[in-house]
Design an enzyme around this catalytic site. Sequence first.
Site, PDB file in Angstrom:
ATOM      1  N   HIS A 112       6.115  -0.731  -2.538  1.00  0.00           N
ATOM      2  CA  HIS A 112       5.645  -0.013  -3.735  1.00  0.00           C
ATOM      3  C   HIS A 112       5.694   1.505  -3.565  1.00  0.00           C
ATOM      4  CE1 HIS A 112       3.215  -3.765  -5.264  1.00  0.00           C
ATOM      5  NE2 HIS A 112       4.522  -3.909  -5.376  1.00  0.00           N
ATOM      6  N   ASN A 158       0.833  -1.213   0.000  1.00  0.00           N
ATOM      7  CA  ASN A 158       0.000   0.000   0.000  1.00  0.00           C
ATOM      8  C   ASN A 158       0.860   1.253   0.000  1.00  0.00           C
ATOM      9  OD1 ASN A 158      -2.081  -1.770   0.127  1.00  0.00           O
ATOM     10  ND2 ASN A 158      -2.463  -1.515   2.308  1.00  0.00           N
TER      11      ASN A 158
HETATM   12  N1  APR Z   1     -10.609  -7.313   4.452  1.00  0.00           N
HETATM   13  C1  APR Z   1      -9.760  -8.217   3.887  1.00  0.00           C
HETATM   14  N2  APR Z   1      -9.562  -8.323   2.570  1.00  0.00           N
HETATM   15  C2  APR Z   1     -10.254  -7.494   1.771  1.00  0.00           C
HETATM   16  C3  APR Z   1     -11.162  -6.531   2.278  1.00  0.00           C
HETATM   17  C4  APR Z   1     -11.326  -6.467   3.691  1.00  0.00           C
HETATM   18  N3  APR Z   1     -12.160  -5.596   4.272  1.00  0.00           N
HETATM   19  N4  APR Z   1     -11.699  -5.851   1.226  1.00  0.00           N
HETATM   20  C5  APR Z   1     -11.139  -6.366   0.122  1.00  0.00           C
HETATM   21  N5  APR Z   1     -10.277  -7.366   0.432  1.00  0.00           N
HETATM   22  C6  APR Z   1      -9.444  -8.189  -0.451  1.00  0.00           C
HETATM   23  C7  APR Z   1     -10.046  -8.408  -1.829  1.00  0.00           C
HETATM   24  O1  APR Z   1     -10.908  -9.541  -1.792  1.00  0.00           O
HETATM   25  C8  APR Z   1      -8.797  -8.645  -2.667  1.00  0.00           C
HETATM   26  O2  APR Z   1      -8.428 -10.012  -2.652  1.00  0.00           O
HETATM   27  O3  APR Z   1      -8.255  -7.467  -0.678  1.00  0.00           O
HETATM   28  C9  APR Z   1      -7.716  -7.810  -1.946  1.00  0.00           C
HETATM   29  C10 APR Z   1      -7.327  -6.534  -2.655  1.00  0.00           C
HETATM   30  O4  APR Z   1      -6.727  -6.859  -3.870  1.00  0.00           O
HETATM   31  P1  APR Z   1      -6.218  -5.758  -4.918  1.00  0.00           P
HETATM   32  O5  APR Z   1      -7.285  -4.746  -5.128  1.00  0.00           O
HETATM   33  O6  APR Z   1      -5.713  -6.485  -6.097  1.00  0.00           O
HETATM   34  O7  APR Z   1      -5.028  -5.019  -4.146  1.00  0.00           O
HETATM   35  P2  APR Z   1      -3.518  -5.493  -3.937  1.00  0.00           P
HETATM   36  O8  APR Z   1      -3.424  -6.959  -3.850  1.00  0.00           O
HETATM   37  O9  APR Z   1      -2.983  -4.688  -2.813  1.00  0.00           O
HETATM   38  O10 APR Z   1      -2.841  -5.003  -5.280  1.00  0.00           O
HETATM   39  C11 APR Z   1      -1.460  -5.230  -5.436  1.00  0.00           C
HETATM   40  O11 APR Z   1      -1.374  -4.078  -7.513  1.00  0.00           O
HETATM   41  O12 APR Z   1      -2.171  -2.318  -8.731  1.00  0.00           O
HETATM   42  C12 APR Z   1      -1.070  -2.795  -8.059  1.00  0.00           C
HETATM   43  O13 APR Z   1       0.721  -1.653  -7.081  1.00  0.00           O
HETATM   44  C13 APR Z   1      -0.655  -1.909  -6.927  1.00  0.00           C
HETATM   45  O14 APR Z   1       0.057  -2.481  -4.688  1.00  0.00           O
HETATM   46  C14 APR Z   1      -0.903  -2.751  -5.690  1.00  0.00           C
HETATM   47  C15 APR Z   1      -0.798  -4.157  -6.234  1.00  0.00           C
END
Ligand code: APR
Length: 236
Positions: free
Chosen positions: A111, A94
């Site tokens: 990141h 994040n």
């Molecule tokens: N509690 C737990 N998990 C949750 C919640 C919650 N309240 N709300 C959503 N999620 C889960 C979703 O189900 C999903 O699996 O969090 C995950 C978020 O996934 P992404 O949106 O893909 O985010 P992330 O994995 O951090 O993305 C990775 O991608 O775009 C790039 O650089 C950016 O750091 C980012 C990286």
Amino acid sequence: MKSKKIVILTGAGISAESGIETFRAAGGLWENHRVEDVATPEGFAKDPELVHRFYNLRRAALKTVKPNAAHVALAKLEDGLKQNGGQLTLVTQNVDDLHERGGTKEVIHMHGILTSMLCGTCEHRWEYLEDASPHLSCPKCYVKNTSRPDIVWFGEMPYAMHVIEERLSDCDLFVSIGTSGAVYPAAGFVQMASSIGKATLELNLERSQGSHFFDESRLGAAGTLVPQWVDEVLKV
Ligand code: APR
């Protein structure tokens, strides 16, 4: 205490209950922009004004959100492990500062982070909390027009990989929280840890892409699951 050295990877899901939208949810952060335009070095070279505007909005939005129970629980875990001779390595994908504001002292922002600026000329980084523009000059080398948000864009190498790999090879447990497992190298940490015999746990709203690599998956909201799990770790 069974696990004393813990490496945690967090993703957008841990900040969802604070009101920051996840990346891959419908209506997520990229909704009005193509990733190529706002999150690549090529996009920045093409339209720095647009890229600064995009991150200015996200930086300003930080002032409207607060850490939630999951962020606070991880700060408690950091303290608890330290008091017992252990160590928490908190790695986040994040770019918000909610782990720090939740009380965690050592956070690896693999990141980058919205509250920092990076000089494209001398690579100096400095804290920056206001709106930026392409004309901003670096406080160290004074060069104008090359300052950029301190964000690792697609096609760039994440920060602190050697430290993360070291901590993974030295931990008792690897835990992934709130990440879809879609973006490498972070998505590969679970395989890295399990291939050298480390215990692995996933806490996520739904199964992530690499869910089958984890020893255990607990499904639910981070704001509930994380404090529960932290209490378990600190009690044993
Ligand atoms: N509690 C737990 N998990 C949750 C919640 C919650 N309240 N709300 C959503 N999620 C889960 C979703 O189900 C999903 O699996 O969090 C995950 C978020 O996934 P992404 O949106 O893909 O985010 P992330 O994995 O951090 O993305 C990775 O991608 O775009 C790039 O650089 C950016 O750091 C980012 C990286």
